[in-house]
Structure formats: C-alpha cells, structure tokens
Enzyme design. Structure first.
Site, PDB file in Angstrom:
ATOM      1  N   ARG A 161       0.828  -1.205   0.000  1.00 24.63           N
ATOM      2  CA  ARG A 161       0.000   0.000   0.000  1.00 24.63           C
ATOM      3  C   ARG A 161       0.862   1.255   0.000  1.00 24.63           C
ATOM      4  NH1 ARG A 161      -4.689  -0.779   4.484  1.00 24.63           N
ATOM      5  NH2 ARG A 161      -4.051   1.356   4.939  1.00 24.63           N
ATOM      6  N   ARG A 172       0.007   8.551  10.325  1.00 26.53           N
ATOM      7  CA  ARG A 172      -1.231   7.814  10.642  1.00 26.53           C
ATOM      8  C   ARG A 172      -1.330   7.545  12.146  1.00 26.53           C
ATOM      9  NH1 ARG A 172      -0.298   2.995   6.701  1.00 26.53           N
ATOM     10  NH2 ARG A 172      -2.117   2.044   7.662  1.00 26.53           N
TER      11      ARG A 172
HETATM   12  P1  AP5 Z   1      -4.213  -5.463   9.097  1.00 30.15           P
HETATM   13  O1  AP5 Z   1      -5.234  -6.457   9.530  1.00 30.15           O
HETATM   14  O2  AP5 Z   1      -4.188  -5.047   7.668  1.00 30.15           O
HETATM   15  O3  AP5 Z   1      -4.278  -4.192  10.083  1.00 30.15           O
HETATM   16  P2  AP5 Z   1      -5.365  -3.034  10.187  1.00 30.15           P
HETATM   17  O4  AP5 Z   1      -5.556  -2.730  11.634  1.00 30.15           O
HETATM   18  O5  AP5 Z   1      -6.573  -3.369   9.390  1.00 30.15           O
HETATM   19  O6  AP5 Z   1      -4.507  -1.880   9.543  1.00 30.15           O
HETATM   20  P3  AP5 Z   1      -4.839  -0.756   8.457  1.00 30.15           P
HETATM   21  O7  AP5 Z   1      -3.501  -0.156   8.082  1.00 30.15           O
HETATM   22  O8  AP5 Z   1      -5.644  -1.294   7.322  1.00 30.15           O
HETATM   23  O9  AP5 Z   1      -5.633   0.218   9.277  1.00 30.15           O
HETATM   24  P4  AP5 Z   1      -5.750   1.708   9.027  1.00 30.15           P
HETATM   25  O10 AP5 Z   1      -6.782   2.038  10.033  1.00 30.15           O
HETATM   26  O11 AP5 Z   1      -4.509   2.486   9.092  1.00 30.15           O
HETATM   27  O12 AP5 Z   1      -6.112   1.803   7.471  1.00 30.15           O
HETATM   28  P5  AP5 Z   1      -7.468   1.901   6.685  1.00 30.15           P
HETATM   29  O13 AP5 Z   1      -7.351   1.047   5.495  1.00 30.15           O
HETATM   30  O14 AP5 Z   1      -8.639   1.744   7.593  1.00 30.15           O
HETATM   31  O15 AP5 Z   1      -2.784  -6.053   9.519  1.00 30.15           O
HETATM   32  C1  AP5 Z   1      -1.598  -5.396   9.160  1.00 30.15           C
HETATM   33  C2  AP5 Z   1      -0.502  -6.445   8.862  1.00 30.15           C
HETATM   34  O16 AP5 Z   1      -0.219  -7.175  10.055  1.00 30.15           O
HETATM   35  C3  AP5 Z   1      -0.916  -7.497   7.822  1.00 30.15           C
HETATM   36  O17 AP5 Z   1       0.209  -7.774   7.024  1.00 30.15           O
HETATM   37  C4  AP5 Z   1      -1.307  -8.741   8.631  1.00 30.15           C
HETATM   38  O18 AP5 Z   1      -1.030  -9.931   7.942  1.00 30.15           O
HETATM   39  C5  AP5 Z   1      -0.446  -8.578   9.882  1.00 30.15           C
HETATM   40  N1  AP5 Z   1      -1.138  -9.011  11.098  1.00 30.15           N
HETATM   41  C6  AP5 Z   1      -2.384  -8.625  11.494  1.00 30.15           C
HETATM   42  N2  AP5 Z   1      -2.676  -9.154  12.704  1.00 30.15           N
HETATM   43  C7  AP5 Z   1      -1.572  -9.899  13.075  1.00 30.15           C
HETATM   44  C8  AP5 Z   1      -1.265 -10.665  14.218  1.00 30.15           C
HETATM   45  N3  AP5 Z   1      -2.131 -10.788  15.260  1.00 30.15           N
HETATM   46  N4  AP5 Z   1      -0.053 -11.246  14.305  1.00 30.15           N
HETATM   47  C9  AP5 Z   1       0.839 -11.118  13.285  1.00 30.15           C
HETATM   48  N5  AP5 Z   1       0.603 -10.394  12.145  1.00 30.15           N
HETATM   49  C10 AP5 Z   1      -0.590  -9.781  12.058  1.00 30.15           C
HETATM   50  O19 AP5 Z   1      -7.473   3.433   6.253  1.00 30.15           O
HETATM   51  C11 AP5 Z   1      -6.528   3.947   5.337  1.00 30.15           C
HETATM   52  C12 AP5 Z   1      -6.767   5.442   5.135  1.00 30.15           C
HETATM   53  O20 AP5 Z   1      -8.102   5.678   4.608  1.00 30.15           O
HETATM   54  C13 AP5 Z   1      -6.701   6.295   6.400  1.00 30.15           C
HETATM   55  O21 AP5 Z   1      -5.389   6.665   6.721  1.00 30.15           O
HETATM   56  C14 AP5 Z   1      -7.569   7.507   5.988  1.00 30.15           C
HETATM   57  O22 AP5 Z   1      -6.858   8.384   5.148  1.00 30.15           O
HETATM   58  C15 AP5 Z   1      -8.679   6.867   5.167  1.00 30.15           C
HETATM   59  N6  AP5 Z   1      -9.840   6.520   5.980  1.00 30.15           N
HETATM   60  C16 AP5 Z   1     -10.312   5.259   6.206  1.00 30.15           C
HETATM   61  N7  AP5 Z   1     -11.387   5.295   7.009  1.00 30.15           N
HETATM   62  C17 AP5 Z   1     -11.613   6.599   7.301  1.00 30.15           C
HETATM   63  C18 AP5 Z   1     -12.562   7.266   8.107  1.00 30.15           C
HETATM   64  N8  AP5 Z   1     -13.498   6.593   8.786  1.00 30.15           N
HETATM   65  N9  AP5 Z   1     -12.504   8.627   8.190  1.00 30.15           N
HETATM   66  C19 AP5 Z   1     -11.570   9.299   7.499  1.00 30.15           C
HETATM   67  N10 AP5 Z   1     -10.629   8.736   6.738  1.00 30.15           N
HETATM   68  C20 AP5 Z   1     -10.642   7.373   6.626  1.00 30.15           C
END
Ligand code: AP5
Length: 215
Positions: A161, A172
């Site tokens: 990403r 972030r």
């Molecule tokens: P993963 O499960 O992908 O983690 P995540 O918590 O879902 O992380 P994200 O980066 O997707 O969250 P985010 O909140 O920053 O991004 P989002 O897409 O919502 O796991 C991460 C990695 O770790 C993977 O490789 C996985 O395999 C590994 N892993 C997971 N669990 C594990 C474990 N227990 N042990 C070992 N390995 C593990 O948002 C992106 C952007 O969109 C934001 O920055 C913002 O600009 C925008 N946005 C989204 N929603 C909003 C909103 N509501 N309001 C305003 N802007 C928004």
C-alpha cells in the site's frame, strides 16, 4: 451482531474481520477498502480522497459518513450484522454512526478495541502485502504467501500500500492518537467497549474476540 473494530493502524482490524466474517456470517465493512476501490476506479470521490489517504490524514467526515450511511441503508447483508473496520475514526463519525443505526433500529452491540504497541504496528505495516485482485492480506514474515508476490487464494499479484511507508505510518499513528483514540472513551461510557491484547498472533486474537462475542 453489530460490531465496531477499533485500534491503531496495523493492529489487525482487517485481519480479524476477514477471519470472523464467515464464521459469524457478518458483512465486513472497511472504509479504507472502499476508499481505495474508489481511488482505483478514479471516481470523483476517489480523486477527492486520494490526497488524504496517501498522506495518512483523514478524509473529511461528511464524505466517509455518506459512504457508510449508503452501505448500511442499501446493502441487505448489512441488516444481518456487520464488522465495521476503520469507521468511526472521529467523535463526529461515532455520533453520526449512532444516529444512522438508531434510525435503522440496529444499535452497535459491541466495540472491540485491538491494543497493539507502536513497535508491533510499525513491523506489521512495513511488512504488509495485499492482493491486488481479491484484497487478501499477507505479511513478509508473519504470513508470507506460498509463492513470493503471488496470492495463495486467487493467484493475483501482491502489492505494498502507498501509505505503508515509515513517514506516512508516523503520520497515521499521530492522527490515530489525536482523533481516533478519544472515541474509546465514547464507547466506554456506553458500556460497549471490550479490549483485546493484539500484540500476539492472529489465532490468539481471534479466540479472544470470539470469547467476548459469544459471551
Ligand atoms: P491489518 O489487519 O491489515 O491491520 P489493520 O488494523 O486493518 O490496519 P490498516 O492499516 O488497514 O488500518 P488503518 O486504520 O490504518 O487503514 P485503513 O485502510 O482503515 O494487519 C496489518 C498487517 O499485520 C498485515 O500484514 C497482517 O497480515 C499482519 N497481522 C495482522 N494481525 C496480526 C497478528 N495478530 N499477528 C501477526 N501479524 C498480524 O485506512 C486507510 C486510510 O483511509 C486512512 O489513513 C484515511 O486516510 C482513510 N480513511 C479510512 N477510514 C476513514 C474514516 N473513517 N474517516 C476518514 N478517513 C478514513
């Protein structure tokens, strides 16, 4: 069951939602995934969101809330329950979500807060890879694909990403601390917050979540 997943970037919200959605028969709604899809398709909303997503800032509340309102009101699968991932992210979004769900007579049942250290989330985000075709999640060391760069599920190419670089991750994390962390108190005050230690492997996190959900 209507479940909200909270926690810092990289805590494992998407991984947990992917693992629970079929077991529980719930719709996984990820605002991050919806926004990236809009960006990929070059829609007006995607173009508007791009600068915020790629810098690690927040997309304006009204844009994201409109997306969620639309999904909750019009997707029949959402009526059976959902795992909300990445929304709400501000106090305003949390209040608006409650209003939308009140009108639909479907209040949030439970908020699961994944607690992970900064060291863990930086390691997870910098090593994350995502399938371009089906969105499956991988990690270079925690969950590598069988064949490098290729999705085990569908054979699609894996990519990193644009916001998973160290500089954007720092932003972030800052945005999470300032804007999103305070809503933990909002759900605590409603008696709906449950915390999970997410500094551990994904199977242990899943077991802890199921224990809470199944009471
Ligand atoms: P993963 O499960 O992908 O983690 P995540 O918590 O879902 O992380 P994200 O980066 O997707 O969250 P985010 O909140 O920053 O991004 P989002 O897409 O919502 O796991 C991460 C990695 O770790 C993977 O490789 C996985 O395999 C590994 N892993 C997971 N669990 C594990 C474990 N227990 N042990 C070992 N390995 C593990 O948002 C992106 C952007 O969109 C934001 O920055 C913002 O600009 C925008 N946005 C989204 N929603 C909003 C909103 N509501 N309001 C305003 N802007 C928004």
């Amino acid at each position: 069951m209507k479940i909200v997943l909270l926690g810092p970037p990289g805590a494992g919200k998407g991984t947990l939602a992917e693992s629970l959605r079929d077991t529980l028969g719930l719709l996984h709604i990820s605002t991050g995934d919806i926004l990236r899809e809009e960006m990929k398709n070059g829609t007006p909303l995607g173009k508007e969101a791009k600068k915020f997503v790629e810098s690690g800032g927040l997309v304006p509340d009204e844009l994201v809330t409109r997306l969620i309102k639309n999904r909750l009101e019009n997707d029949p699968k959402a009526k059976k329950g959902f795992l909300m991932d990445g929304f709400p992210r501000t106090q305003k979004q949390a209040e608006d979500l409650d209003k939308i769900l009140k009108d639909l007579n479907q209040p949030v049942d439970c908020t699961l807060c994944l607690e992970a250290s900064v060291k863990t989330v930086v390691q997870r985000l910098t090593g994350r890879r995502v399938c371009k075709q089906c969105g499956a999640l991988y990690h270079m060391t925690n969950k590598p694909p069988k064949k490098e760069g290729v999705c085990d599920n569908c054979g699609g190419p894996l990519y990193q990403r644009a916001d998973d670089n160290e500089e954007t991750i720092q932003n972030r994390m800052k945005v999470y601390t300032e804007s999103t962390k305070p809503i933990i108190e909002y759900y605590k005050a409603q008696g709906k917050l449950r915390s999970i230690d997410a500094d551990t492997d994904s199977q242990t996190v899943r077991t802890a979540a199921l224990k809470i959900i199944n009471g």
